[in-house]
Write a protein that holds these residues in place. Structure first.
Motif, PDB file in Angstrom:
ATOM      1  N   UNK A 121       4.155  21.278 -17.613  1.00  0.00           N
ATOM      2  CA  UNK A 121       3.188  20.209 -17.460  1.00  0.00           C
ATOM      3  C   UNK A 121       2.032  20.683 -16.601  1.00  0.00           C
ATOM      4  N   UNK A 122       1.076  19.788 -16.418  1.00  0.00           N
ATOM      5  CA  UNK A 122      -0.039  20.089 -15.543  1.00  0.00           C
ATOM      6  C   UNK A 122       0.447  20.135 -14.096  1.00  0.00           C
ATOM      7  N   UNK A 123      -0.355  20.732 -13.250  1.00  0.00           N
ATOM      8  CA  UNK A 123       0.063  20.894 -11.860  1.00  0.00           C
ATOM      9  C   UNK A 123      -0.093  19.608 -11.057  1.00  0.00           C
ATOM     10  N   UNK A 124      -0.660  18.583 -11.654  1.00  0.00           N
ATOM     11  CA  UNK A 124      -0.821  17.309 -10.968  1.00  0.00           C
ATOM     12  C   UNK A 124      -0.267  16.180 -11.832  1.00  0.00           C
ATOM     13  N   UNK A 125       0.104  15.087 -11.192  1.00  0.00           N
ATOM     14  CA  UNK A 125       0.581  13.886 -11.871  1.00  0.00           C
ATOM     15  C   UNK A 125      -0.256  12.712 -11.400  1.00  0.00           C
ATOM     16  N   UNK A 126      -0.256  11.654 -12.186  1.00  0.00           N
ATOM     17  CA  UNK A 126      -1.013  10.448 -11.868  1.00  0.00           C
ATOM     18  C   UNK A 126      -0.032   9.364 -11.420  1.00  0.00           C
ATOM     19  N   UNK A 127      -0.272   8.844 -10.239  1.00  0.00           N
ATOM     20  CA  UNK A 127       0.536   7.739  -9.719  1.00  0.00           C
ATOM     21  C   UNK A 127      -0.278   6.455  -9.777  1.00  0.00           C
ATOM     22  N   UNK A 128       0.323   5.416 -10.343  1.00  0.00           N
ATOM     23  CA  UNK A 128      -0.334   4.120 -10.477  1.00  0.00           C
ATOM     24  C   UNK A 128       0.431   3.115  -9.632  1.00  0.00           C
ATOM     25  N   UNK A 129      -0.269   2.408  -8.760  1.00  0.00           N
ATOM     26  CA  UNK A 129       0.310   1.365  -7.921  1.00  0.00           C
ATOM     27  C   UNK A 129      -0.381   0.048  -8.254  1.00  0.00           C
ATOM     28  N   UNK A 130       0.402  -0.946  -8.651  1.00  0.00           N
ATOM     29  CA  UNK A 130      -0.130  -2.251  -9.024  1.00  0.00           C
ATOM     30  C   UNK A 130       0.355  -3.310  -8.044  1.00  0.00           C
ATOM     31  N   UNK A 131      -0.529  -4.237  -7.725  1.00  0.00           N
ATOM     32  CA  UNK A 131      -0.195  -5.397  -6.897  1.00  0.00           C
ATOM     33  C   UNK A 131      -0.662  -6.647  -7.636  1.00  0.00           C
ATOM     34  N   UNK A 132       0.248  -7.594  -7.799  1.00  0.00           N
ATOM     35  CA  UNK A 132      -0.103  -8.857  -8.438  1.00  0.00           C
ATOM     36  C   UNK A 132       0.623  -9.988  -7.719  1.00  0.00           C
ATOM     37  N   UNK A 133       0.702 -11.144  -8.360  1.00  0.00           N
ATOM     38  CA  UNK A 133       1.304 -12.308  -7.713  1.00  0.00           C
ATOM     39  C   UNK A 133       2.784 -12.117  -7.424  1.00  0.00           C
ATOM     40  N   UNK A 134       3.460 -11.314  -8.209  1.00  0.00           N
ATOM     41  CA  UNK A 134       4.903 -11.166  -8.046  1.00  0.00           C
ATOM     42  C   UNK A 134       5.302  -9.995  -7.170  1.00  0.00           C
ATOM     43  N   UNK A 135       4.368  -9.143  -6.760  1.00  0.00           N
ATOM     44  CA  UNK A 135       4.742  -8.040  -5.881  1.00  0.00           C
ATOM     45  C   UNK A 135       3.966  -6.783  -6.178  1.00  0.00           C
ATOM     46  N   UNK A 136       4.580  -5.657  -5.836  1.00  0.00           N
ATOM     47  CA  UNK A 136       3.954  -4.344  -5.983  1.00  0.00           C
ATOM     48  C   UNK A 136       4.868  -3.437  -6.802  1.00  0.00           C
ATOM     49  N   UNK A 137       4.268  -2.704  -7.727  1.00  0.00           N
ATOM     50  CA  UNK A 137       5.011  -1.834  -8.629  1.00  0.00           C
ATOM     51  C   UNK A 137       4.280  -0.495  -8.740  1.00  0.00           C
ATOM     52  N   UNK A 190      -2.607  -4.478   3.679  1.00  0.00           N
ATOM     53  CA  UNK A 190      -1.396  -4.480   4.501  1.00  0.00           C
ATOM     54  C   UNK A 190      -0.801  -5.883   4.576  1.00  0.00           C
ATOM     55  N   UNK A 191      -1.661  -6.867   4.765  1.00  0.00           N
ATOM     56  CA  UNK A 191      -1.177  -8.252   4.818  1.00  0.00           C
ATOM     57  C   UNK A 191      -0.516  -8.641   3.502  1.00  0.00           C
ATOM     58  N   UNK A 192      -1.095  -8.191   2.393  1.00  0.00           N
ATOM     59  CA  UNK A 192      -0.533  -8.513   1.085  1.00  0.00           C
ATOM     60  C   UNK A 192       0.825  -7.841   0.898  1.00  0.00           C
ATOM     61  N   UNK A 193       0.962  -6.600   1.340  1.00  0.00           N
ATOM     62  CA  UNK A 193       2.231  -5.892   1.191  1.00  0.00           C
ATOM     63  C   UNK A 193       3.320  -6.448   2.097  1.00  0.00           C
ATOM     64  N   UNK A 198      -3.973 -15.063  -0.286  1.00  0.00           N
ATOM     65  CA  UNK A 198      -4.386 -13.762   0.232  1.00  0.00           C
ATOM     66  C   UNK A 198      -4.960 -12.861  -0.841  1.00  0.00           C
ATOM     67  N   UNK A 199      -4.418 -12.956  -2.053  1.00  0.00           N
ATOM     68  CA  UNK A 199      -4.915 -12.150  -3.165  1.00  0.00           C
ATOM     69  C   UNK A 199      -6.342 -12.551  -3.530  1.00  0.00           C
ATOM     70  N   UNK A 200      -6.591 -13.848  -3.624  1.00  0.00           N
ATOM     71  CA  UNK A 200      -7.933 -14.320  -3.973  1.00  0.00           C
ATOM     72  C   UNK A 200      -8.947 -13.966  -2.884  1.00  0.00           C
ATOM     73  N   UNK A 201      -8.547 -14.041  -1.629  1.00  0.00           N
ATOM     74  CA  UNK A 201      -9.453 -13.674  -0.544  1.00  0.00           C
ATOM     75  C   UNK A 201      -9.852 -12.209  -0.627  1.00  0.00           C
ATOM     76  N   UNK A 202      -8.886 -11.347  -0.921  1.00  0.00           N
ATOM     77  CA  UNK A 202      -9.189  -9.921  -1.033  1.00  0.00           C
ATOM     78  C   UNK A 202     -10.131  -9.649  -2.193  1.00  0.00           C
TER      79      UNK A 202
END
Length: 600
Positions: free
Chosen positions: A105-121, A311-314, A514-518
């Motif tokens: 594979x390539x020497x780098x990978x892509x990491x995706x972090x999602x935050x929504x109403x139900x949490x972080x993935x 940070x507050x959201x997490x 908090x999500x809407x404020x951000x």
């Protein structure tokens, strides 16, 4: 009357119901058939942060140093999902090959972090080139060996070959009896039309399958409505002429080099030339860089305020949380000291505790703790129960340390602050509320073992607490269903108590706020050109220059590879030049300055 009603603001309950529906939909998408995950029910969301797994990253929290990295960018999708794209070095020496499972594979990978109403993935993705046994630089040789290609002038033979259909396999007009099932074996003298006979057999043995009564299934379809028989014959002749013309052209040019396919060799492994290249490829493949997505996909402004709100959201809970006090009263105990000094109970009591939830190690527990400490000052273990929607932990008096005044004080502090108390009383007298003095304890569920093996329930509640279920005062319960009913009653009592609090909001309402404020404070409404430039290079490389027709801007600097991730703050690209969508001094009348970026 109608105009006034239309102009009046919508009731708050309407927005609350709409928000609850959104939360439920997101919950079904993320957790239906996925709960619990391999890590257990205590972790429902990812604990990965943007700075994790960086080779040269020294910070242990979200800090502004992340803004000077060329391999990280923040986005907002549909004003409902925060997405972080991070490009990291591939861990090829990890057990099992890491995220790439040992593949080339390539020497780098892509990491995706999602935050929504139900949490972080989060998830990692990579570009896979070849199986593990195919080393870098040997793809072409391996392909030649597998395809038996010796020289570059050899050509792959044309797959289309002319085949004349023998008259013996043409559809026959001779058919079997409708009651006879057709088989793939055919008679040597007569060739049957097996498909036609099969349709006739189905219609004969299963008349409910016939589309029109009295019309067998193996009858030719009628001419489409509006098409005459002559028109059908003309179309049939046209198709036959087209087929004959193609076969004639193939016979004349089948030896032409233009009709012979050339072998396609696999591309060699190419390392990314940009610290954000794999992330940009994934963004493009997901269609997020298309022009149609510009109205719903934007950047986030990088600032310290944005990091604080992240940070507050997490730190917010993504499930409903409850904590309950469990108190054991042995026979003859009527004072606080004797009750709180209990370090164990009867077998029936211990069986009841084990039915409330599963025992968790507080030192390694990653879910809701309810105020318990992980340094073993409040005990080693505690009962815990969780679903994808809520989690509850029990402050069991017999699990907490005792024997000293400090331990008793700690025990009273945790038990007394709980709004719902579950009391197991083996005393012949009924339990009194004032035995453990506290301003809380709005609901007390007392369990009395009976001589016949059943259990009597007593509900002690304050006057302002309404009725709740499924248990009620005076209920007689069997031991098999006792733990589940007590847990359900305690959760309902806790919900009713919280609903009576002024300005109380559920967990998803707090997270949505908090999500809407951000989003409102940090969404960056950039032009399409500026957005594309920020995706191409989140921070400009060190040898790049920005050329402007009106004003000379200072150079923007950053590292040009993952090995040189951080630079000084004065080398960050100016946000005013790269991220400006709203009209202002430099964008009057819808006109914008022309800029070009030179990556020398």
């Amino acid at each position: 009357m109608s105009s006034r009603s239309s102009d009046s603001p919508k009731p708050e309950s309407h927005d609350t119901v709409k928000l609850a529906a959104k939360t439920l939909i997101n919950h079904l998408v993320n957790h239906l058939c996925h709960f619990p995950m391999g890590s257990g029910a205590s972790r429902i969301n990812s604990s990965i942060q943007e700075f994790h797994d960086w080779e040269d990253m020294t910070c242990d929290d979200l800090k502004s140093d992340l803004f000077f990295s060329p391999n990280l960018q923040f986005f907002i999708l549909n004003k409902r999902t925060l997405i972080s794209f991070i490009e990291l070095s591939a861990l090829t020496n990890a057990p099992g090959g890491g995220v790439t499972a040992g593949l080339t594979t390539a020497r780098t990978v892509c990491r995706v972090i999602l935050r929504d109403l139900t949490g972080k993935y989060s998830w990692d993705s990579s570009v896979l080139y070849a199986p593990p046994w195919c080393n870098k630089g040997s793809s072409l040789n391996n392909a030649k060996a597998l395809l038996d290609i010796c020289t570059e002038i050899e050509r792959e033979p044309l797959l289309i070959q002319e085949e004349e259909i023998p008259p013996s396999i043409l559809p026959s007009t001779v058919h079997r009896s409708p009651s006879q099932i057709p088989y793939h074996q055919t008679d040597n003298e007569v060739e049957y039309d097996n498909l036609n006979d099969l349709l006739g057999y189905i219609g004969y043995t299963s008349p409910e399958c016939i589309l029109e009564p009295g019309l067998p299934l193996n009858v030719e379809a009628p001419i489409p409505e509006g098409l005459s028989e002559d028109a059908e014959n003309v179309v049939t002749d046209m198709v036959i002429d087209q087929k004959d013309g193609e076969l004639e052209y193939y016979q004349k040019h089948k030896n032409s080099q233009s009709l012979i396919a050339q072998p396609q060799m696999p591309l060699e492994v190419q390392d990314p030339v940009s610290p954000f290249q794999i992330c940009r490829m994934l963004l493009n493949q997901m269609g997020l860089l298309a022009w149609e997505k510009r109205c719903s996909f934007d950047l986030l402004k990088k600032s310290d305020s944005m990091l604080r709100q992240l940070k507050y959201l997490d730190n917010q809970k993504c499930r409903e949380t409850h904590k309950f006090a469990v108190i054991y009263v042995a026979e003859g105990q009527e004072d606080k000291n004797s009750i709180l000094n209990n370090t164990g109970g009867s077998k029936a009591y211990e069986d009841f505790i084990s039915g409330l939830g599963w025992e968790i190690d507080l030192e390694t527990h990653q879910g809701f703790l309810g105020g318990l400490h992980q340094n073993k000052s409040t005990g080693d273990t505690a009962p815990y129960f969780a679903t994808s929607l809520y989690e509850c932990i029990y402050h069991v008096s017999t699990r907490m340390p005792s024997g000293s005044d400090e331990a008793i004080h700690t025990k009273i502090k945790h038990l007394g602050n709980d709004e719902v108390h579950i009391v197991w009383s083996e005393h012949f007298r009924d339990y009194r509320r004032g035995i453990i003095p506290t301003e809380f304890g709005d609901v007390i569920i007392v369990i009395y073992p009976l001589p016949n093996g059943l259990y009597r329930i007593q509900i002690i509640r304050k006057a302002e607490i309404p009725y709740f279920g499924p248990l009620f005062n005076g209920a007689i319960v069997d031991r098999k269903i006792l733990p589940g009913l007590v847990r359900a009653a305690a959760i309902n009592a806790s919900r009713i108590k919280r609903a009576q609090m002024s300005l109380y909001h559920s967990f998803y309402e707090e997270r949505a706020k908090g999500f809407d404020t951000l989003v409102q404070n940090h969404i960056d409404m950039t032009m399409f050109e500026d957005f594309s430039a920020s995706v191409f290079a989140p921070v400009l490389p060190a040898n790049s220059t920005i050329c402007d027709q009106t004003t000379d801007l200072p150079q923007s600097a950053s590292s040009s590879s993952l090995e040189q991730t951080f630079t000084s703050p004065d080398q960050m690209s100016p946000s005013s030049a790269r991220q400006s969508r709203a009209p202002g001094k430099n964008n009057r009348g819808g006109l914008r300055r022309q800029k070009s970026v030179d990556f020398g």
